[in-house]
Design a protein around this motif. Structure first.
Motif, mmCIF file in Angstrom:
data_model
loop_
_atom_site.group_PDB
_atom_site.id
_atom_site.type_symbol
_atom_site.label_atom_id
_atom_site.label_comp_id
_atom_site.label_asym_id
_atom_site.label_seq_id
_atom_site.Cartn_x
_atom_site.Cartn_y
_atom_site.Cartn_z
ATOM 1 N N ASP A 21 0.777 -1.224 -0.049
ATOM 2 C CA ASP A 21 -0.019 -0.141 -0.083
ATOM 3 C C ASP A 21 0.962 1.319 0.186
ATOM 4 O OD1 ASP A 21 -1.931 2.105 0.344
ATOM 5 O OD2 ASP A 21 -2.927 1.190 2.121
ATOM 6 N N LEU A 22 1.063 1.871 -1.375
ATOM 7 C CA LEU A 22 2.079 3.145 -1.287
ATOM 8 C C LEU A 22 1.069 4.031 -2.065
ATOM 9 C CD1 LEU A 22 5.154 1.497 -2.698
ATOM 10 C CD2 LEU A 22 4.956 2.254 -0.338
ATOM 11 N N SER A 23 -0.284 3.868 -1.563
ATOM 12 C CA SER A 23 -1.341 4.839 -2.247
ATOM 13 C C SER A 23 -1.017 6.356 -1.733
ATOM 14 C CB SER A 23 -2.609 4.533 -1.502
ATOM 15 O OG SER A 23 -2.623 4.504 -0.148
ATOM 16 N N GLY A 24 -0.201 6.711 -0.871
ATOM 17 C CA GLY A 24 0.002 8.188 -0.818
ATOM 18 C C GLY A 24 1.028 8.926 -1.467
ATOM 19 N N VAL A 25 1.557 7.788 -2.601
ATOM 20 C CA VAL A 25 2.649 8.257 -3.541
ATOM 21 C C VAL A 25 2.020 9.187 -4.614
ATOM 22 C CG1 VAL A 25 4.519 7.825 -4.893
ATOM 23 C CG2 VAL A 25 4.180 6.557 -2.834
ATOM 24 N N ALA A 26 0.998 8.504 -5.242
ATOM 25 C CA ALA A 26 0.466 9.031 -6.593
ATOM 26 C C ALA A 26 -1.081 8.569 -6.862
ATOM 27 C CB ALA A 26 1.231 8.438 -7.898
ATOM 28 N N GLU A 27 -1.474 9.128 -7.847
ATOM 29 C CA GLU A 27 -2.932 9.146 -7.984
ATOM 30 C C GLU A 27 -3.088 7.890 -8.878
ATOM 31 O OE1 GLU A 27 -4.841 12.664 -9.717
ATOM 32 O OE2 GLU A 27 -4.080 13.754 -8.083
ATOM 33 N N ASN A 28 -4.071 6.845 -8.743
ATOM 34 C CA ASN A 28 -4.518 6.016 -9.596
ATOM 35 C C ASN A 28 -3.319 5.191 -9.912
ATOM 36 O OD1 ASN A 28 -7.159 7.104 -9.584
ATOM 37 N ND2 ASN A 28 -6.570 8.503 -10.982
ATOM 38 N N ALA A 29 -2.535 4.748 -9.036
ATOM 39 C CA ALA A 29 -1.303 3.821 -9.540
ATOM 40 C C ALA A 29 -1.015 2.942 -8.354
ATOM 41 C CB ALA A 29 -0.056 4.627 -9.711
ATOM 42 N N LEU A 30 -1.061 1.816 -8.583
ATOM 43 C CA LEU A 30 -0.745 0.582 -7.670
ATOM 44 C C LEU A 30 0.661 0.444 -7.682
ATOM 45 C CD1 LEU A 30 -3.670 -2.014 -8.215
ATOM 46 C CD2 LEU A 30 -3.613 -0.040 -6.225
ATOM 47 N N LEU A 31 1.411 0.567 -6.475
ATOM 48 C CA LEU A 31 2.983 0.531 -6.498
ATOM 49 C C LEU A 31 3.436 -0.357 -5.579
ATOM 50 C CD1 LEU A 31 3.484 4.399 -6.568
ATOM 51 C CD2 LEU A 31 3.224 2.969 -8.641
#
Length: 426
Positions: A344-354
């Protein structure tokens, strides 16, 4: 198919060259010693963020060292814990839920003792101190984000990496992979004064971001070794085997300590300015015992016990390097989710699973008469988804340990084990 995000961390340090200086007062004045985490509270107060995180950074450094030791066996070790911890702590700005909790635990941060905001404020202060333009040595640390046009970073993440980690943000077209690689390598080469060249060899086709962290240090021994005293000598690899080395020699005052319990000598060899080094020489057959005891409390005790004494010091000239798979190290230390499809790196970018797909680190050190030159590179690829007798002879002619510490931040810039000064990286 998830797009890929590289976090490339670069650490370069310790370039020492210059003239010998007069030592008329060296034997008359007691040298300032390094202070480890719990001893540095007077500088800015024990509640200062960088003071509060120093013990965690030290715990992390020794934990990583022991994990590397398990993987390398009886080989040279050299790495930069500060490079690795800065990289993953900056990444944690965009981590959430269990991914964030695992990162904090792996980096040795206890959120019952400090707030998450204090962790990042601590690294912010470390960056400020390491980049002090008035310090006698040259020590710089910085960060950069190379961001693909297709990736929309969350504004908060971008604001935080800029304000807390002083990161540059550089627009890059990763669809033209050769040009992106060339641009990143040029940046790395420039920031490391030509010490790290052509570091990035290839990019995942789906790469959308590369993060670079660098450290550069240039300093001088306070008491340089005279090249006229350097001679050929034997370095004992074990009880039966040896190699020829260039052995440097001094007969001067240093801060030293004899740890009778662990059967080792500790010698502090300071640089001009705020950086110092510790060289630890275990007695024959006690290396593992000393390594097992490598904890912040042990090193803090050594530093408190240092006495300013005249010694005969023999130290080999050496140049070694090491490369490590940080992903493998972290996974064995229990940090697994950030590398998985569950990251869960959802705080990095919009609409991107990283997710982090690769994390590697390389470091080198070169010790000579005038000082030390060291460099390290970490690359993280993220894919979407007492009283002494007469002057003792302390002869580093068998395997030993070393640390390079920044006294203003209590940061372990580099640490390593030298078992063969002549060995080249495999």
């Amino acid at each position: 198919m998830k797009s890929a995000l590289y976090l490339c961390l670069l650490l370069l340090g310790l370039q020492v060259q210059g003239q010998l200086k007069s030592n008329l007062n060296d034997e008359q004045q007691e040298q300032e010693t390094a202070h480890f985490p719990e001893d540095h509270s007077q500088a800015e107060g024990e509640n200062s963020p960088h003071v509060k995180i120093a013990p965690s950074n030290a715990d992390f450094a020794f934990r990583v060292y022991k994990q590397i030791r398990e993987e390398t066996g009886n080989k040279n070790i050299f790495f930069s814990p500060l490079s690795i911890s800065t990289a993953f702590t900056m990444l944690s700005l965009g981590a959430r839920s269990n991914t964030l909790s695992q990162l904090h635990k792996g980096l040795a941060f206890n959120l019952t003792e400090m707030e998450e905001q204090e962790i990042h404020a601590g690294f912010q202060r470390i960056l400020q101190l390491l980049n002090d333009p008035h310090q006698e040595d040259q020590l710089n640390m910085g960060n950069a984000l190379f961001i693909d046009d297709r990736l929309k970073l969350l504004q908060k993440f971008l604001d935080d990496v800029r304000s807390l980690y002083y990161s540059e943000a550089i627009s890059t077209s990763f669809q033209n992979s050769p040009e992106a690689i060339k641009e990143i390598n040029k940046y790395i080469e420039t920031k490391t004064h030509g010490k790290i060249v052509d570091f990035l060899q290839d990019l995942d086709p789906n790469t959308v971001m590369v993060l670079v962290n660098y450290i550069f240090f240039k300093g001088y021994w306070e008491k340089p070794f005279s090249p006229l005293s350097t001679r050929d000598a034997d370095f004992m690899l074990d009880a039966k085997n040896s190699v020829k080395v260039k052995m440097m020699q001094q007969n001067k005052h240093f801060n030293i300590h004899r740890d009778k319990k662990l059967s080792c000598w500790v010698v502090e060899i300071p640089y001009k300015g705020n950086t110092t080094s510790l060289f630890i020489l275990p007695d024959e057959g006690t290396m593992k015992q000393v390594e097992d005891a490598l904890l912040k409390d042990t090193v803090s005790s050594w530093l408190k016990s240092l006495d300013y004494r005249q010694i005969y010091l023999d130290l080999p000239k050496f140049s070694i390097s090491g490369s490590y798979d940080v992903r493998s190290l972290f996974e064995k230390m229990g940090v697994t989710e950030v590398f998985s499809d569950h990251a869960d790196l959802s705080g990095v970018a919009e609409n991107a699973l990283l997710k982090v797909s690769k994390a590697i680190h390389k470091a080198m050190v070169d010790v000579s008469e005038n000082g030390t030159e060291a460099a390290a590179v970490t690359l993280i690829e993220i894919a979407e988804s007492a009283e002494f007798p007469p002057p003792p002879l302390i002869k580093f002619n068998k395997p030993f340990l070393m640390m390079i510490i920044d006294k203003s931040t209590d940061g372990v810039l580099f640490m390593g084990r030298i078992v063969n000064p002549t060995a080249k990286e495999e």
